[in-house]
Design an enzyme around this catalytic site. Structure first.
Site, short mmCIF file in Angstrom:
data_model
loop_
_atom_site.label_atom_id
_atom_site.label_comp_id
_atom_site.label_asym_id
_atom_site.label_seq_id
_atom_site.Cartn_x
_atom_site.Cartn_y
_atom_site.Cartn_z
N SER A 78 0.84 -1.20 0.00
CA SER A 78 0.00 0.00 0.00
C SER A 78 0.87 1.24 0.00
CB SER A 78 -0.92 0.01 1.24
OG SER A 78 -0.16 0.29 2.41
N SER A 80 0.83 3.74 2.23
CA SER A 80 0.82 4.44 3.52
C SER A 80 2.19 4.98 3.93
CB SER A 80 0.28 3.51 4.62
OG SER A 80 1.21 2.48 4.91
N LYS A 135 5.52 0.82 9.48
CA LYS A 135 5.33 2.23 9.80
C LYS A 135 6.65 2.77 10.35
CE LYS A 135 0.88 1.85 8.97
NZ LYS A 135 0.31 2.38 7.71
N SER A 242 -2.87 6.76 6.02
CA SER A 242 -2.17 5.74 6.79
C SER A 242 -3.01 5.34 8.00
CB SER A 242 -0.80 6.27 7.26
OG SER A 242 -0.17 5.33 8.11
#
Length: 294
Positions: A78, A80, A135, A242
């Site tokens: 993705s 994010s 992250k 996100s």
């Protein structure tokens, strides 16, 4: 899925190793006696199961050690973490950065360090540990983190009130606008400094109101979080796209998989919907993206 594969690797390694060991200790010498071959010579023909175990055990054991304790590849699914990581990036995660864990129960048996502010980490998603998320670490244990008006404020943890640093607003330096779009809205690119790490982030233009979905920690404001001991607060670099700690809370230390350290290959998947070619086939390779991750 990744954990199931780890279990499969461990089981296959143990079973193939046991087959080889049991055959060497109990049956190999008897076969030589029956066939009249000395111990210094090789058997004419091994049973299929033993032969297969001897061939796959070294390979499977090497792969298990490599991906369990050293490095494991992951794919970015993705956007994010844009612009740091793009869809189609294949990354290497350093598994030993934050300690060694057994590949099945994921219990740490050797402590080799802890995440630092600014690290890009892969972890088991706390609401659903079967999923791997990636992250950036923003808050360390004991930190107070505020995300207000699209800007980070951090007050580092401290033991004594007189030694506490004041709340610091993390400075942003504007880089460009319109390099990428999200829902037909141009994204603004900024450079942000988290600890010793300088990296880029994306923000949507205009005001975005996601605070109603924020994780509400008792005793704090709606856009404020105090990181518990042994846990971390993480956010994506694509701040308005996100699903990160703002919405579900903190990452426990036992959920950490490792530190993302490099992009080893990056594929483009820029194909029109009407194309007859399957979507999973790349349209190109982005060689310029190969290298370390900031």
């Amino acid at each position: 899925m990744a954990n199931y594969f780890s279990i499969f690797l461990v089981v296959l390694t143990v079973v193939s190793g046991l087959i080889w060991l049991i055959d060497s200790l109990m049956f190999a010498s008897k076969r030589r006696e029956r066939s009249g071959i000395s111990s210094k010579e090789q058997d004419v023909q091994l049973p299929w199961l033993v032969d297969t175990a001897q061939q796959i055990f070294p390979v499977i054991a090497f792969v298990m050690v490599l991906r369990s304790f050293l490095y494991e590849p992951f794919q970015i699914p993705s956007g994010s973490m844009m612009p740091t990581l793009l869809v189609g990036d294949f990354i290497l995660v350093e598994k030993f950065s934050y300690g060694l864990k057994d590949p099945v129960a994921r219990k740490k048996f050797v402590d080799l360090g802890s995440p630092e502010r600014g690290d890009v980490v892969v972890f088991k998603f706390p609401p659903n540990p079967s999923l791997d998320y990636i992250k950036r670490v923003v808050g360390l244990p004991g930190d107070t983190v505020i995300y207000r008006n699209k800007q980070l404020q951090i007050k580092p943890a401290c033991d004594m009130p007189e030694n506490c640093a004041p709340m610091e607003t993390i400075a942003l330096n504007f880089e460009s606008r319109g390099d990428a779009y999200q829902q037909f809205s141009p994204l603004e690119k900024y450079t942000e400094q988290l600890g010793d790490v300088s990296h880029q982030i994306y923000r949507k233009t205009g005001r975005s109101n996601y605070t109603s979905r924020y994780f509400q920690q008792p005793g704090t404001q709606i856009d404020e979080w105090i990181v518990p001991e042994g846990q971390y607060f993480v956010m994506g670099d694509n701040r308005d796209n996100s699903e990160d700690g703002r919405f579900w809370g903190f990452v426990p230390d036992e959920n950490l998989v490792g530190k993302a350290v490099a992009i080893w290959i990056s594929f483009e998947f820029d194909r029109v919907p009407s194309s007859w070619v399957p979507n999973w086939i790349p349209t190109g390779v982005r060689f310029e993206r190969v290298g370390s991750i900031n």
